[in-house]
Design an enzyme around this catalytic site. Structure first.
Site, PDB file in Angstrom:
ATOM      1  N   ASN A  30       0.801  -1.205  -0.054  1.00 10.63           N
ATOM      2  CA  ASN A  30      -0.111  -0.153  -0.027  1.00 10.63           C
ATOM      3  C   ASN A  30       0.898   1.168  -0.076  1.00 10.63           C
ATOM      4  OD1 ASN A  30      -1.798   2.005   0.529  1.00 10.63           O
ATOM      5  ND2 ASN A  30      -2.190   1.198   2.615  1.00 10.63           N
ATOM      6  N   LYS A  32      -0.064   4.327  -0.386  1.00 13.19           N
ATOM      7  CA  LYS A  32      -0.775   5.536   0.026  1.00 13.19           C
ATOM      8  C   LYS A  32      -0.482   6.729  -0.768  1.00 13.19           C
ATOM      9  CE  LYS A  32      -0.397   3.509   4.588  1.00 13.19           C
ATOM     10  NZ  LYS A  32      -0.013   3.446   6.070  1.00 13.19           N
ATOM     11  N   HIS A 115      -9.609   1.304   4.427  1.00 13.36           N
ATOM     12  CA  HIS A 115      -8.298   1.461   5.171  1.00 13.36           C
ATOM     13  C   HIS A 115      -8.516   2.210   6.356  1.00 13.36           C
ATOM     14  CE1 HIS A 115      -4.338   2.827   6.259  1.00 13.36           C
ATOM     15  NE2 HIS A 115      -3.923   1.532   5.679  1.00 13.36           N
ATOM     16  N   GLU A 117      -7.176   4.706   7.478  1.00 15.20           N
ATOM     17  CA  GLU A 117      -6.898   6.138   7.151  1.00 15.20           C
ATOM     18  C   GLU A 117      -8.043   6.678   6.530  1.00 15.20           C
ATOM     19  OE1 GLU A 117      -3.107   5.838   5.380  1.00 15.20           O
ATOM     20  OE2 GLU A 117      -2.371   5.121   7.426  1.00 15.20           O
ATOM     21  N   GLU A 184      -5.338  -4.816  10.300  1.00 18.04           N
ATOM     22  CA  GLU A 184      -4.389  -3.893  10.521  1.00 18.04           C
ATOM     23  C   GLU A 184      -4.676  -3.148  11.938  1.00 18.04           C
ATOM     24  OE1 GLU A 184      -2.183  -2.739   6.818  1.00 18.04           O
ATOM     25  OE2 GLU A 184      -4.013  -1.493   6.781  1.00 18.04           O
ATOM     26  N   GLY A 190       2.370   2.232  10.669  1.00 21.08           N
ATOM     27  CA  GLY A 190       3.389   3.384  10.536  1.00 21.08           C
ATOM     28  C   GLY A 190       4.030   4.052  12.023  1.00 21.08           C
ATOM     29  N   SER A 229       3.331  -1.952  10.250  1.00 27.36           N
ATOM     30  CA  SER A 229       4.658  -2.139  10.616  1.00 27.36           C
ATOM     31  C   SER A 229       5.332  -3.416  10.271  1.00 27.36           C
ATOM     32  CB  SER A 229       5.067  -1.616  12.150  1.00 27.36           C
ATOM     33  OG  SER A 229       4.635  -0.246  12.268  1.00 27.36           O
TER      34      SER A 229
HETATM   35  P1  PGA Z   1       2.853   0.622   7.505  1.00 19.98           P
HETATM   36  O1  PGA Z   1       1.543   0.564   6.878  1.00 19.98           O
HETATM   37  O2  PGA Z   1       3.549  -0.855   6.888  1.00 19.98           O
HETATM   38  O3  PGA Z   1       3.579   1.721   7.226  1.00 19.98           O
HETATM   39  O4  PGA Z   1       2.538   0.313   8.816  1.00 19.98           O
HETATM   40  C1  PGA Z   1       0.429  -0.588   6.541  1.00 19.98           C
HETATM   41  C2  PGA Z   1      -0.857  -0.112   6.152  1.00 19.98           C
HETATM   42  O5  PGA Z   1      -1.392   1.060   6.440  1.00 19.98           O
HETATM   43  O6  PGA Z   1      -1.635  -0.473   5.073  1.00 19.98           O
END
Ligand code: PGA
Length: 269
Positions: A30, A32, A115, A117, A184, A190, A229
């Site tokens: 992903n 983003k 997601h 976000e 997730e 992140g 992460s």
């Molecule tokens: P990350 O993001 O691996 O940077 O933690 C994962 C995601 O949000 O899909």
């Protein structure tokens, strides 16, 4: 456990899982709102040189404007790609939205839905996520439905209710076992913090049980990816956990080298 032993365990687990379920092992990226056209081309040039084992399904979710680069450069490649979001409406006066038909035109075979976000910053409710998932399936696009709890919900012990609510809202609209689930935890995205292996194991098993109750015989349930992460250092540990059928990777997927390394670590042959 020694590193070598963990690697051996991962190989055994993945091989057994593939034999038992016949499912592919999925590693999704992903991006983003990152990368430029130039970086995307460079990434794909490098990925085209990377050997990816047959059973590893690799899916990349770039920003919308770069989908055309994937369509152009990946015609003969085994890497699939998709969108980070999808409109729930078919077409019409919805400024800024991108429909399932448009994504199919760009060669997308997958899309993310829900997601955290999008849920958090753009107020997507569980019901909206359900409708988006339905729109994707209706157009032959496989949704990767993201679910997860906040730190507060984890600590207060309400996370199971939250996950159930998120899954129920989708299954009210769509055949959830035709999708892919990405668990997730919001607090792991992140942050560099990952749950304990026992927490991942317990949560994935819980999600699996809901998928079974949504009508799937055990082997026919949707694959469950872990996200949050994930990097080269922890991927093998997490891969050795039961009911982890792959990964959704953000930060560590932005460089072809680190993403390629992760794919290599998950190679069993
Ligand atoms: P990350 O993001 O691996 O940077 O933690 C994962 C995601 O949000 O899909």
């Amino acid at each position: 456990m020694e590193r070598k032993e963990i690697e051996e365990l991962v190989r055994r687990r993945i091989t057994e899982k593939l034999k038992r379920t016949g499912k592919e092992y999925i590693v999704a990226a992903n991006w983003k709102m990152n990368m430029s056209a130039k970086e995307t081309k460079r990434f794909l040039d490098q990925m085209n040189e990377t050997e990816i084992p047959q059973y590893l399904k690799t899916i990349i979710f770039p920003p919308y404007p770069y989908l055309y680069i994937f369509q152009k450069m990946l015609r003969y490649s085994r890497i699939a790609y998709g969108a980070q979001d999808i409109a729930k409406e078919e077409k019409g006066a919805y400024t800024g939205e991108v429909s399932a038909d448009m994504l199919a035109d760009m060669g997308c075979s997958y899309t993310l839905t829900g997601h955290s976000e999008r849920r958090g910053y753009y107020a997507e409710t569980p019901q909206i996520v359900g409708e988006k998932t339905k729109a994707a399936l209706a157009h032959g696009i496989t949704p990767v439905i993201c679910i997860g709890e906040t730190l507060e919900e984890r600590q207060s012990g309400t996370y199971k209710e939250i996950l159930r609510l998120q899954l129920d809202a989708v299954s009210a609209e769509a055949e959830i076992n035709s999708c892919i689930i990405a668990y997730e935890p919001v607090w792991a995205i992140g942050t560099g913090v990952i749950p304990k292996m026992s927490e991942i194991a317990g949560t994935h098993e819980f999600i699996h049980s809901i998928l079974v109750s949504c009508g799937g015989a055990s082997e026919k349930t949707a694959p469950i990816l872990y996200g949050g992460s994930v990097n080269e250092k922890n991927v093998n540990d997490i891969a050795s956990v039961d009911y982890v059928d792959g990964f959704l990777i953000g930060g560590a997927s932005l460089k072809a080298e680190s993403f390629g390394k992760i794919l290599k670590l998950l190679s069993v042959d």
